[in-house]
Scaffold this active site. Structure first.
Site, PDB file in Angstrom:
ATOM      1  N   TYR A   1     148.006  16.585 -17.282  1.00 26.66           N
ATOM      2  CA  TYR A   1     148.387  17.502 -16.669  1.00 26.66           C
ATOM      3  C   TYR A   1     147.458  18.685 -17.320  1.00 26.66           C
ATOM      4  CZ  TYR A   1     152.936  16.038 -14.879  1.00 26.66           C
ATOM      5  OH  TYR A   1     153.884  15.501 -14.176  1.00 26.66           O
TER       6      TYR A   1
ATOM      7  N   PHE B   1     153.106  11.762 -16.032  1.00 25.64           N
ATOM      8  CA  PHE B   1     154.114  12.460 -15.484  1.00 25.64           C
ATOM      9  C   PHE B   1     155.255  13.183 -16.058  1.00 25.64           C
ATOM     10  CE2 PHE B   1     153.224   8.971 -12.487  1.00 25.64           C
ATOM     11  CZ  PHE B   1     153.026   9.402 -11.397  1.00 25.64           C
TER      12      PHE B   1
ATOM     13  N   ASP C   1     145.321  11.528 -14.548  1.00 20.97           N
ATOM     14  CA  ASP C   1     144.873  12.047 -15.699  1.00 20.97           C
ATOM     15  C   ASP C   1     145.870  13.202 -16.186  1.00 20.97           C
ATOM     16  OD1 ASP C   1     144.421  14.142 -13.751  1.00 20.97           O
ATOM     17  OD2 ASP C   1     142.505  14.829 -14.707  1.00 20.97           O
TER      18      ASP C   1
ATOM     19  N   HIS D   1     152.025   7.317  -3.654  1.00 24.39           N
ATOM     20  CA  HIS D   1     152.338   8.133  -4.690  1.00 24.39           C
ATOM     21  C   HIS D   1     153.629   9.197  -4.735  1.00 24.39           C
ATOM     22  CE1 HIS D   1     151.220  11.282  -7.751  1.00 24.39           C
ATOM     23  NE2 HIS D   1     150.640  10.480  -8.375  1.00 24.39           N
TER      24      HIS D   1
END
Length: 224
Positions: free
Chosen positions: A66, A77, A64, A186
């Site tokens: 920031y 990202f 989701d 991740h």
């Protein structure tokens, strides 16, 4: 919410007519009116605006947006220039440096990647300020699943970079033999050392694209 006007519009037309999407739309109107929501409403669909279906060469799946001020710009990202580079993106940059000799830039905006054909798609496209996953279960998951399914049907080589369990679960529908599926932990500081570092996904993606007659991705982000 800015409407999608490129070739994603046709691919996702069915979703816009579904009851879940109408409920999601009503929910978002209320949320943006009553709370602080990120990204700005005009940036919600930036991933689709910047990377039309016919230009998609690679897909990176996030979770989701920031949720702190000034960060989210509608691309997973990515943060706007002038915003501190988040830890996960710092690790992505480190892997790029080690993999392809990437020069680490002074900013975290990945708009160039989006324009290069990298779909930077979060599973959820909005979030309340300071509250991660606050828009979970409201309908975005179904909408972005539809986008992944649409790309799975494309009759050309596409690379899917699936980092972490959430992205890998979302990519479970991918079964087109023309595509390349790359999986790794991740890039979060909590998991990057378990195999994200050293995965060489960026060079492997470009090798696959070149082997299939496609122009490789220019991963280098410039300073601002």
């Amino acid at each position: 919410m800015g409407a999608i006007e490129n070739d994603w519009k046709e691919k996702l037309a069915y979703e816009f007519e579904q009851p879940y999407y109408r409920e999601l739309y009503r929910f978002l109107i209320k949320e943006y009116h009553e709370r602080v929501i990120y990204p700005p409403s005009e940036d919600i669909f930036n991933a689709f605006h910047l990377t039309p279906v016919h230009k998609v060469k690679a897909v990176i799946l996030g979770q989701d947006p920031y949720h702190e001020p000034g960060q989210a710009e509608g691309l997973c990202f990515s943060v706007k220039p002038g915003v501190a580079i988040p830890p996960s993106l710092e690790n992505i940059y480190k892997e790029l440096h080690d993999d392809i000799g990437f020069r680490i830039p002074n900013n975290g905006s990945l708009v160039k990647w989006a324009k290069e054909g990298v779909l930077l798609l979060n599973s959820l496209l909005t979030v309340r300020a300071h509250a991660a996953f606050s828009h979970k279960g409201k309908g975005w998951e179904e909408f972005t699943d539809a986008a992944v399914r649409a790309l799975n049907k494309e009759d050309r080589p596409i690379v899917f970079l699936l980092w972490g369990k959430s992205a890998q679960d979302k990519g479970a529908v991918l079964n087109n033999p023309k595509h390349l599926i790359l999986k790794a932990p991740h890039p979060s500081p909590l998991s990057a050392y378990r195999g994200f570092f050293g995965c060489k996904h960026f060079s492997r993606a470009n090798e696959f694209l070149k082997a299939n007659g496609e122009t490789p991705i220019d991963w280098q982000i410039e300073d601002v």
